[in-house]
Design a protein around this motif. Structure first.
Motif: not given
Lengths: 433, 394
Positions: B210, B212-213, B216-218, B221-222, B224-226, B228-230, B234
């Protein structure tokens, strides 16, 4: 590419989990949390992937729900979607707050005549076009959806009313994604929000009328229904104004913990509207509108909203995708395509006519209609009432409505996004200028 | 709709609370110390729960479970993120040993006291007894950095002792989470022979996968709001997945945190986002703990009293008498161990992890004992820390 890879790995982990832990009861809170987390991540990744192709992020979220949900690879069931339904209340409140905050007083004053003209034009032309077309289709006995005769007329009227509904949530999401501002985005948002109130009122009126005409069980008359809706509308606006004023008074003193503030505001509004039987959408729109336009730093409020609502938006549209009934679409696609096409044509005709009469610039004439193509929440809600109120023939009609919503909700946001880009109303373009 | 009402109250109070907790300078000192770390939000939770206003019937509390999982995941991740190999390498081994041993010492003493009381006063089977004891010991062994941090900031007092206290309070949570994680695994019925190794490696493998997953998320490129979503997505996913695999969500997320702390760049936006969640998460966890509180019986009260006394005594004794033997250079002012009184939300989270994986009367009782201990310790901690600071100044 990295997002796609992350999505594949996430899916493999989720699939392994459901495979190895098959004995866990589906209603386990652990499973609910896992599904919720999975949907948030997968939707975001898929949103990014489709975003690369120029499609709206919400299309990715919707696809995610469709792909992994009960109508796709069934990583989770319809029951799981229902269990997560409590998020929809919160999401609706946040969407409405955002919609209200997007409405700028100055623009509305300028656009008021146009907003009224488009609303009236759409409600008349779309209703007439769709109802007439489907009256003849139903009477001809084609598709065998409802019986011929009076019921064909009633069903056609209902389809006509529902066709006039829009999706303010999709409009807010696309405008938010592009940070769009300009006459097209402002007009579409204002009309979508205002018109939905009238659509609900018209629908209630039509249902009462049909029930009384067909000898169904009528508990209140059409006039009483209409009166109740008007009073609910006015009270909702009043409550929204009061809450908005209180929020302004608070924000003038405190500026801390934005995330909790926004979520708290959304749930408070949602609970108050439920408790007082008010229209949640309208009340929250008023709150957002009042705060955005009457607080000196209303822009900051708008940014807070954007931050607080993103996680909820992702899950809301993903759940909406999972709720789209693909079986209904498969069953009814020929009729659904006709419904979609007639609605699209009448949306274009009714909007372009007003734009032409108002001597709008060519760009607006060409693209304004596109924002009225998405359909989601309100139409789904009305469809549920159809099934409840008209047992026997309502169910068939609901399948047709659901099937058409699938098309409208997939195609609508894409058309709208490309139109906004074509008009140069995306914030990025404006910034570059 | 009831769930929404529940959320209304929790989030509203959480929001108002987080403003209040961190800005109550205007209160007189004695009163401010009484409500120094915000434990009163547990009281608010209790007031809204089934024993007082009953604003939260059981079905609402059950629907709030994702919030509990989010909290568990967040705490585990937060602790794990502090374990950066490079930073840990800079610590003196003796200090590290003091931190670990005081935690183990306290945990063992609390376990020894809890075992007979649980056996005598609680209807508990022999399989569950070791788990319950492990949970109580783990929650008692740790200490919270909040009171030390806030008081040192308020008084402007800077000294070697504060650095040491902060190190101990920041790191001893790790020992507790490890104990919970390994305890959960070893006490599983299938844990025998070679399978123990497989079961212990399970959270490590899943945690790294998990992690590593997430890696992997760049992130850059996200927006600030995104981001938070991640993070929210997660944490929910990893906590839920951990629970499904019968692995402690706290432990699993700590592994993920360790993986990320040692792989993500220092300036990754993810760090800021997770820190921003601290205050709201803290208040929400306190309120939820209050909601889940059940009125303790005589046995539970006795157990709570015993744990509070033994815990404080153990910490005091260890720092005064054993720590200087481990590192003769350590010059603690008298009674420094008392400054480790605060338990904070971490202890509650350990209890919540147990409650979430073993819902039932026993788990509720154990959790309530932890809540009582936390409240008592949070009330006395500011006075004790302030006293230790005064002594240190002298």
């Amino acid at each position: 590419m990295k997002h796609l890879l992350a999505l594949i790995i996430l899916y493999l982990i989720m699939a392994s989990l459901t495979f190895f832990v098959g004995s866990l009861p589906a209603d386990s809170p652990l499973f609910t949390s896992t599904v919720l987390g999975f949907l948030m991540l997968a939707s975001l990744f898929l949103g990014k992937v489709v975003g690369k192709a120029g499609l709206p992020l919400i299309t990715g979220y919707l696809f995610c729900g469709m792909l992994f949900g009960p109508w796709g690879i069934e990583l989770f069931s319809t029951e799981d979607v229902k269990r997560l339904g409590f998020i929809n209340h919160l999401a609706l409140a946040l969407i409405a707050l955002s919609a209200g905050a997007e409405l700028k007083l100055g623009s509305i004053k300028k656009l008021l005549k146009k907003i009224i003209a488009i609303s009236v034009s759409q409600m008349t032309i779309i209703f007439a076009g769709v109802s007439t077309t489907f009256y003849f289709i139903f009477q001809s006995g084609r598709f065998d959806i409802v019986p011929q005769g009076d019921i064909a007329l009633y069903a056609a009227i209902i389809l006509g009313v529902i066709a006039t509904a829009n999706s303010p949530s999709s409009v807010v999401a696309i405008i938010g994604e592009l940070k769009a501002h300009g006459p097209v985005s402002q007009t579409v948002l204002s009309v979508s929000v205002i018109k939905d109130v009238f659509v609900i009122a018209l629908f209630a009126f039509v249902v009462s009328f049909i029930l009384s005409s067909s000898g169904g069980l009528v508990t209140v008359s059409a006039v009483e229904t209409f009166g109740a809706i008007i009073s609910e509308t006015l009270l909702s606006m009043l409550a929204g104004t009061v809450i908005g004023t209180l929020v302004i008074a608070y924000l003038k003193r405190f500026r801390k913990e934005q995330l909790l503030f926004i979520l708290g505001l959304a749930v408070v509004c949602s609970a108050i509207s439920a408790f007082l039987h008010l229209n949640e959408l309208l009340m929250c729109i008023m709150v957002g509108f009042i705060v955005r336009n009457f607080l000196e730093e209303g822009i900051a409020f708008e940014k807070w909203l954007e931050k607080g609502s993103t996680p909820i938006f992702v899950i809301f549209f993903s759940l909406a995708g999972a709720s789209l009934d693909l079986n209904a679409f498969m069953e009814m696609w020929p009729a659904a395509i006709i419904y979609f096409a007639v609605r699209l044509a009448t949306v274009w005709a009714s909007t372009s006519a007003v734009a032409a009469l108002c001597n709008e610039p060519e760009k607006i004439k060409k693209h304004l209609w596109s924002g009225f193509t998405p359909q989601a929440g309100v139409s789904l809600g009305l469809a549920t009432i159809v099934a409840e109120q008209f047992p026997g023939w309502g169910e068939g009609l609901v399948i047709l409505i659901m099937a058409t919503i699938v098309i409208n909700q997939i195609v609508g946001p894409i058309i709208f996004k490309f139109s906004l880009l074509a008009c140069g109303e995306d914030g990025k373009d404006d910034y570059n200028k | 709709m009831l769930a929404i009402l529940g959320l209304v109250i929790i989030i509203t109070i959480g929001w108002l609370g987080s403003i209040y907790i961190f800005s109550k300078e205007k209160l007189p000192t004695s009163l401010r110390y009484l409500f120094f770390s915000g434990w009163e939000f547990i009281l608010i939770g209790i007031a809204m729960g089934p024993y007082a206003l009953d604003l939260f019937p059981l079905e609402i509390i059950l629907q709030l479970d994702p919030l509990v999982h989010l909290g568990l995941g967040w705490v585990g991740l937060f602790i794990g993120l502090q374990l950066k190999w490079k930073d840990l390498n800079r610590l003196h081994p003796e200090h590290f040993l003091v931190t670990t041993l005081q935690s183990v010492f306290t945990g063992l003493l609390v376990a020894m006291v809890s075992w007979p009381i649980l056996e005598h006063f609680f209807q508990i089977n022999e399989n569950t007894l070791p788990i319950a004891v492990t949970i109580l010991a783990a929650s008692a062994a740790l200490s919270s950095p909040t009171v030390v941090f806030l008081l040192s900031r308020e008084t402007g007092f800077k000294d070697e002792v504060i650095r040491l206290l902060q190190m101990i309070t920041n790191l001893d949570g790790v020992i507790s989470i490890l104990a919970v994680g390994i305890g959960f695994t070893l006490l599983r019925p299938e844990a025998a022979g070679i399978k123990v190794l497989i079961l212990i490696s399970q959270p490590l493998i899943v945690g790294c996968a998990l992690g590593y997953l997430f890696y992997l998320i760049p992130h850059k490129k996200l927006s600030e709001n995104e981001t938070l979503v991640v993070i929210i997505g997660f944490l929910l996913f990893s906590s839920g997945a951990g629970g499904m695999l019968q692995v402690s969500p706290l432990f699993l997320n700590m592994i993920i945190g360790i993986f990320l702390a040692n792989s993500l760049p220092k300036n990754d936006p993810f760090y800021a986002a997770i820190i921003n969640l601290e205050k709201p998460m803290y208040v929400v966890l306190l309120i939820i703990s209050g909601l889940l509180f059940t009125v303790p019986g005589k046995g539970a009260l006795l157990l709570a009293f015993a744990i509070i006394t033994v815990r404080l005594g153990a910490k005091f004794f260890f720092i005064s008498n054993i720590a200087p033997r481990i590192d003769p250079h350590l010059k603690f002012p008298p009674k420094t161990g008392l400054a480790l009184a605060s338990q904070g939300a971490m202890a509650l989270v350990v209890g919540l992890a147990f409650l979430s994986s073993n819902p039932g009367t026993l788990a509720k009782n154990i959790f309530s004992v932890i809540v009582v201990c936390v409240m008592a310790n949070e009330i006395i901690a500011p006075y004790l820390v302030s006293h230790v600071f005064k002594k240190a100044k002298q």
